[in-house]
Design a protein around this motif. Structure first.
Motif, PDB file in Angstrom:
ATOM      1  N   ASN A  98      -1.434   3.214   7.347  1.00  0.00           N
ATOM      2  CA  ASN A  98      -1.341   1.899   6.690  1.00  0.00           C
ATOM      3  C   ASN A  98      -1.056   1.980   5.188  1.00  0.00           C
ATOM      4  OD1 ASN A  98      -1.764   0.516   9.134  1.00  0.00           O
ATOM      5  ND2 ASN A  98      -3.983   0.707   8.893  1.00  0.00           N
ATOM      6  N   LYS A  99      -0.432   3.079   4.761  1.00  0.00           N
ATOM      7  CA  LYS A  99      -0.036   3.221   3.361  1.00  0.00           C
ATOM      8  C   LYS A  99       1.457   3.500   3.302  1.00  0.00           C
ATOM      9  CE  LYS A  99      -4.532   4.873   1.894  1.00  0.00           C
ATOM     10  NZ  LYS A  99      -5.314   6.049   1.553  1.00  0.00           N
ATOM     11  N   THR A 100       2.080   3.155   2.177  1.00  0.00           N
ATOM     12  CA  THR A 100       3.510   3.426   1.999  1.00  0.00           C
ATOM     13  C   THR A 100       3.695   4.826   1.408  1.00  0.00           C
ATOM     14  OG1 THR A 100       3.611   2.562  -0.260  1.00  0.00           O
ATOM     15  CG2 THR A 100       3.989   0.971   1.544  1.00  0.00           C
ATOM     16  N   GLU A 103       3.053   4.606  -2.307  1.00  0.00           N
ATOM     17  CA  GLU A 103       1.620   4.494  -2.593  1.00  0.00           C
ATOM     18  C   GLU A 103       0.946   5.869  -2.508  1.00  0.00           C
ATOM     19  OE1 GLU A 103      -2.177   2.026  -0.667  1.00  0.00           O
ATOM     20  OE2 GLU A 103      -0.159   1.712   0.107  1.00  0.00           O
ATOM     21  N   ASP A 128      12.282   2.892   3.372  1.00  0.00           N
ATOM     22  CA  ASP A 128      12.030   2.372   2.028  1.00  0.00           C
ATOM     23  C   ASP A 128      10.621   2.802   1.619  1.00  0.00           C
ATOM     24  OD1 ASP A 128      11.213   0.758  -0.185  1.00  0.00           O
ATOM     25  OD2 ASP A 128      12.735  -0.731   0.353  1.00  0.00           O
ATOM     26  N   TYR A 130       8.697   1.923  -0.670  1.00  0.00           N
ATOM     27  CA  TYR A 130       7.827   0.860  -1.173  1.00  0.00           C
ATOM     28  C   TYR A 130       7.456  -0.167  -0.107  1.00  0.00           C
ATOM     29  CZ  TYR A 130       9.137   2.880  -5.608  1.00  0.00           C
ATOM     30  OH  TYR A 130       9.334   3.760  -6.637  1.00  0.00           O
ATOM     31  N   LYS A 131       8.233  -0.239   0.976  1.00  0.00           N
ATOM     32  CA  LYS A 131       8.006  -1.274   1.984  1.00  0.00           C
ATOM     33  C   LYS A 131       7.477  -0.753   3.315  1.00  0.00           C
ATOM     34  CE  LYS A 131      11.499  -4.402   0.146  1.00  0.00           C
ATOM     35  NZ  LYS A 131      12.783  -5.036   0.390  1.00  0.00           N
ATOM     36  N   GLU A 132       7.930   0.424   3.713  1.00  0.00           N
ATOM     37  CA  GLU A 132       7.601   0.929   5.052  1.00  0.00           C
ATOM     38  C   GLU A 132       6.220   1.579   5.068  1.00  0.00           C
ATOM     39  OE1 GLU A 132       8.154   0.692   8.688  1.00  0.00           O
ATOM     40  OE2 GLU A 132       9.989   0.349   7.556  1.00  0.00           O
ATOM     41  N   GLN A 133       5.289   0.964   5.801  1.00  0.00           N
ATOM     42  CA  GLN A 133       3.955   1.541   5.933  1.00  0.00           C
ATOM     43  C   GLN A 133       3.939   2.550   7.070  1.00  0.00           C
ATOM     44  OE1 GLN A 133       0.923  -1.439   6.434  1.00  0.00           O
ATOM     45  NE2 GLN A 133       0.686  -1.682   4.224  1.00  0.00           N
TER      46      GLN A 133
END
Length: 161
Positions: A98-100, A103, A128, A130-133
């Motif tokens: 559940n993190k990108t 991140e 991506d 920044y977007k894909e978890q």
């Protein structure tokens, strides 16, 4: 490689290219722009290709390497000795769930690049950051050196190859 050139009056030019294999490649360029290419074997055409002027020019760009430059075998061997690609399975207890990618700062912390994510039988190429978890059950396709890959697996905590 040897090339012989012959004028064909009223037709155009003929080029005979002696290939390393011993075969000859005969290219006839007509005054109209049409090209004929023959692969000769024992003085008989083994293969015949006809090209328009435009097709011949495009093919010439491809053959000359104008659109793609292959990597030499020596350079590729050096790269393959230093770089590895791993398919890393993310488990429920992983630090990544559940993190990108951004991140987690995977590239900065380990040097590894995530080039794709396999999820539910589908592949997400160049995700991506920044977007894909990252989800439990994902398989991360990662590229780096062996040392970087070890740091990546340590950071993941709950991943397996």
């Amino acid at each position: 490689m040897r090339i012989r050139e012959t004028d064909l009056p009223g037709i155009g030019k003929k080029y005979v290219v002696l290939l390393k294999s011993g075969k000859e490649l005969v290219i006839i360029i007509h005054n109209t722009g049409r090209r004929e290419i023959y692969l000769m074997e024992d003085e008989e055409p083994n293969c015949v290709i006809e090209l328009t002027d435009e097709e011949a020019k495009e093919l010439g760009f491809l053959v000359a390497g104008a659109t793609y430059q292959p990597i030499s075998t020596e350079k590729m061997e050096m790269i393959l000795q230093q770089v590895v690609m791993e398919w890393v399975k993310v488990h429920q207890n992983s630090n990544f769930v559940n993190k990108t990618i951004a991140e987690l700062e995977i590239r900065r912390k380990t040097g590894v690049s995530i080039i794709a994510i396999e999820r539910g039988g589908k592949v997400i190429p160049s995700p991506d950051p920044y977007k894909e978890q990252i989800k439990a059950g994902d398989t991360l396709i990662a590229v780096g050196t062996r040392q970087q890959m070890k740091a990546f697996l340590d950071l993941c905590g709950g991943c397996s190859t």
